[in-house]
Design a protein around this motif. Structure first.
Motif, mmCIF file in Angstrom:
data_model
loop_
_atom_site.group_PDB
_atom_site.id
_atom_site.type_symbol
_atom_site.label_atom_id
_atom_site.label_comp_id
_atom_site.label_asym_id
_atom_site.label_seq_id
_atom_site.Cartn_x
_atom_site.Cartn_y
_atom_site.Cartn_z
ATOM 1 N N VAL A 120 16.024 55.374 82.637
ATOM 2 C CA VAL A 120 15.470 56.651 83.084
ATOM 3 C C VAL A 120 16.593 57.578 83.536
ATOM 4 O O VAL A 120 17.421 57.199 84.370
ATOM 5 N N GLN A 121 16.604 58.770 82.983
ATOM 6 C CA GLN A 121 17.553 59.784 83.437
ATOM 7 C C GLN A 121 16.867 60.662 84.481
ATOM 8 O O GLN A 121 15.853 61.312 84.193
ATOM 9 N N ARG B 56 14.638 62.016 81.042
ATOM 10 C CA ARG B 56 14.375 61.174 79.864
ATOM 11 C C ARG B 56 13.857 59.830 80.352
ATOM 12 O O ARG B 56 14.243 59.359 81.423
ATOM 13 N N LEU B 57 13.000 59.223 79.534
ATOM 14 C CA LEU B 57 12.471 57.901 79.859
ATOM 15 C C LEU B 57 12.403 57.099 78.561
ATOM 16 O O LEU B 57 11.700 57.500 77.624
ATOM 17 N N ASN C 51 23.273 64.186 87.722
ATOM 18 C CA ASN C 51 22.120 63.333 87.408
ATOM 19 C C ASN C 51 22.515 61.869 87.378
ATOM 20 O O ASN C 51 23.696 61.531 87.448
ATOM 21 N N SER C 52 21.502 61.013 87.288
ATOM 22 C CA SER C 52 21.706 59.561 87.316
ATOM 23 C C SER C 52 20.900 58.911 86.201
ATOM 24 O O SER C 52 19.839 59.414 85.804
ATOM 25 N N TRP C 53 21.398 57.769 85.719
ATOM 26 C CA TRP C 53 20.617 56.900 84.833
ATOM 27 C C TRP C 53 20.241 55.650 85.626
ATOM 28 O O TRP C 53 21.104 55.008 86.224
ATOM 29 N N LEU C 54 18.957 55.335 85.622
ATOM 30 C CA LEU C 54 18.431 54.184 86.343
ATOM 31 C C LEU C 54 17.855 53.173 85.355
ATOM 32 O O LEU C 54 17.426 53.533 84.258
ATOM 33 N N GLU C 55 17.834 51.903 85.768
ATOM 34 C CA GLU C 55 17.087 50.878 85.032
ATOM 35 C C GLU C 55 15.941 50.436 85.923
ATOM 36 O O GLU C 55 16.161 49.974 87.048
ATOM 37 N N GLN D 181 3.562 55.721 85.381
ATOM 38 C CA GLN D 181 3.944 55.129 86.665
ATOM 39 C C GLN D 181 5.331 55.555 87.138
ATOM 40 O O GLN D 181 5.508 55.951 88.293
ATOM 41 N N ILE D 182 6.330 55.464 86.271
ATOM 42 C CA ILE D 182 7.694 55.797 86.697
ATOM 43 C C ILE D 182 7.806 57.275 87.052
ATOM 44 O O ILE D 182 8.376 57.642 88.093
ATOM 45 N N ARG D 183 7.272 58.134 86.226
ATOM 46 C CA ARG D 183 7.330 59.567 86.510
ATOM 47 C C ARG D 183 6.655 59.892 87.842
ATOM 48 O O ARG D 183 7.146 60.716 88.624
ATOM 49 N N ARG D 184 5.544 59.232 88.111
ATOM 50 C CA ARG D 184 4.811 59.484 89.352
ATOM 51 C C ARG D 184 5.582 58.973 90.568
ATOM 52 O O ARG D 184 5.624 59.625 91.613
#
Length: 264
Positions: free
Chosen positions: A159-160, A226-227, A198-202, A212-215
């Motif tokens: 996820v960015q 980005r997802l 910005n960050s990239w997450l796992e 779920q992640i966006r929320r």
């Protein structure tokens, strides 16, 4: 006293077992299990009088049938179990996960033109703005087991985020946050890399709640740029090109089956 718990023919109204490996099901579910169509489509065919069982027209969508030897036909053509198909797609951004879109938008089925996808269905969904690993199959039992919340098959996403995500926010993702009265939590969350802004997450989920992640990130005032779903269980997206499709290998399929039957 006669035992009324069992039907003496291929068609019966008595409720029967419909567990994995069971031999009886309602007529709509039988058509779905045989890979002919979805249950909703089956109900429409049944109500229209286009389905027969052992030569008799059946319009009752609650009728139970034997999956073996029932003699199910649609428009006079016998329905037989199809060879099971298992595909993985690297879904591009901008496609909707549906067969037909009323707004005329491109769909994930546009990527399956080289495959006979008349009876294939996506296993779960990725929203229009999301990318990555999406499975397709005509094996409804496999799909249902893989998506069953009780099996907790992990889905991994990259996820960015639109900001530098600090440790407090990462811990909050795992502890859980409330969005519209619903508790949402990640199984695991870690930072992959950071840029200037910005960050990239796992993020790993073992439940499949809508967006779920966006929320979760929204609650923390973090926007999702980005997802990308990169893995389901041990099945990884790897170097599959965007928009490309390939069949699962036997080992990949066995591994997903093993994961999807845990705790059931």
């Amino acid at each position: 006293m006669k035992d009324k718990s069992r039907s003496r023919g291929p068609l019966g109204r008595q409720k029967a077992q419909d567990a994995p490996g069971g031999k009886r099901a309602t007529l709509p579910r039988a058509l779905s299990k045989l890979g002919f169509c979805s249950r909703t489509q089956a109900e429409e065919l049944i109500r229209a009088g286009r389905v027969t069982v052992a030569g008799r027209v059946v319009k009752d969508i609650e009728a139970w049938v034997d999956l073996e030897g029932a003699g199910i036909a649609v428009d006079g053509t016998p329905v037989q179990a199809e060879e099971p198909i298992y595909l993985m797609l690297n879904k591009p951004r901008g496609l909707v996960t549906t067969r037909h879109d009323p707004e005329g938008r491109p769909t994930v089925f546009d990527c399956l033109k080289g495959f006979d996808h008349a009876h294939l269905s996506p296993v779960g969904r990725l929203d229009k703005a999301s990318e990555g690993l999406l499975l397709f199959t005509n094996d409804t039992q496999f799909a249902n087991a893989l998506m069953d919340p009780q099996t907790h098959v992990a889905k991994t996403y990259h996820v960015q985020a639109d900001s530098i995500v600090d440790e407090d926010a990462m811990q909050a993702l795992v502890r859980g946050v409330s969005h519209d009265g619903e508790m949402l939590a990640a199984k695991k969350a870690s930072r992959l890399r950071e840029g200037e802004k910005n960050s990239w997450l796992e993020i790993e989920l073992d439940e499949g709640k809508n967006r779920q992640i966006r929320r979760m990130l929204e609650v923390l005032d973090i926007a999702t740029l980005r997802l990308v779903r990169v893995a389901i269980g041990n099945l990884v997206l790897g170097d599959l090109e965007k928009g490309a499709v390939r069949p699962l290998t036997a080992d990949e399929l066995d591994d997903l089956r093993r994961l999807s039957t845990r705790g059931r």
